[in-house]
Design an enzyme around this catalytic site. Structure first.
Site: not given
Ligand code: PEP
Length: 249
Positions: A9, A11, A94, A96, A166, A172, A211
């Site tokens: 992803n 973003k 997601h 976000e 998640e 992040g 992460s």
């Molecule tokens: C994500 O944006 O779905 C995500 C898991 O980001 P990150 O791996 O940077 O934590």
């Protein structure tokens, strides 16, 4: 047997130059044949990513979509447009989108249905905040988000989803859920899906996101109910993302 899926992803990051770099790198390596890889790029890069990755097995996906098929919705992008630009998967819900763009469960469901109507695979994202985890509400929150979508679909529609767990506190932040923490929630999601049928629960791919990096992917992916990863930051670095893909094989 569930085929692992590693989805990157980007973003609102990346560039056409990065798309080209990924295309060259993936053309030069052999990915494990039993792993599906997809790159979720920003809308303007979809077609270029499809071309750059065209000689590889990597598919291209989008990060969100409109819940409407067409019309006077300035700035929105429909499922049919995504499909036409080469997307095969699309993230829905997601965290976000849920927090920054106020997409509630009803909005998430509408987008899942819009994706399904155009033969896109919705990757339904669910997860709890740190506050919810500390209040021991993780399962209630996550399973509530699952039920809000699965409970409103028919049997054939349910089978076409992918789920990404998640934990919001791990996205992040560099703070990854431990393999045990992630496995416990994945197992709870699979148990919950079993209410809709053992076949659905057994076949559903459950990705972990938060992460995930080259150095922690293998132990997360080794958990029995973790069938892949949704990778944010590490999907912007070609070597890191390749290493995660390799560790899923
Ligand atoms: C994500 O944006 O779905 C995500 C898991 O980001 P990150 O791996 O940077 O934590």
């Amino acid at each position: 047997m569930r085929m692992p899926l590693i989805a990157g992803n980007w973003k609102m990051n990346g560039s056409l130059a990065l798309v080209e770099e990924f295309g060259r790198a993936f053309a030069d390596v052999s990915l494990p044949v039993n792993v599906e890889v997809s790159l979720m790029v920003p809308f303007p890069f979809l077609e270029a990513a499809g071309r750059a990755l065209g000689e590889t097995s990597v598919t291209v996906g989008a990060q969100t979509l409109s819940d409407r098929p067409s019309g006077a919705f300035t700035g929105e992008v429909s499922a049919a447009m995504l499909r036409e630009c080469g997307a095969r998967l699309v993230l829905v819900g997601h965290s976000e989108r849920r927090t920054l763009f106020a997409e509630d469960d009803a909005a998430v469901l509408a987008r899942v249905k819009a994706a399904l109507a155009e033969q896109l695979t919705p990757v339904l994202c669910v997860g709890e905040t740190l506050e919810e985890r500390e209040a021991e509400r993780t399962e209630a929150v996550v399973l509530g988000q699952i039920e809000a979508v699965f409970g409103a679909l028919d049997e054939a529609e349910r089978a076409r989803l992918v789920v990404a767990y998640e934990p919001v506190w791990a996205i992040g932040t560099g703070r990854t859920a431990s393999p045990e923490q992630a496995q416990a929630v994945h197992a709870a999601i699979r148990d919950c899906l079993a209410r809709y049928g053992a076949g659905l629960a057994g076949g559903m791919r459950l990705l972990y996101g938060g992460s995930m990096k080259a150095d922690n992917a293998a132990e997360l992916l080794a958990q029995p109910d973790i069938d892949g990863g949704l990778v944010g930051g590490a999907s912007l670095k070609v070597d890191d993302f390749l290493a995660i893909c390799q560790s899923a094989g």
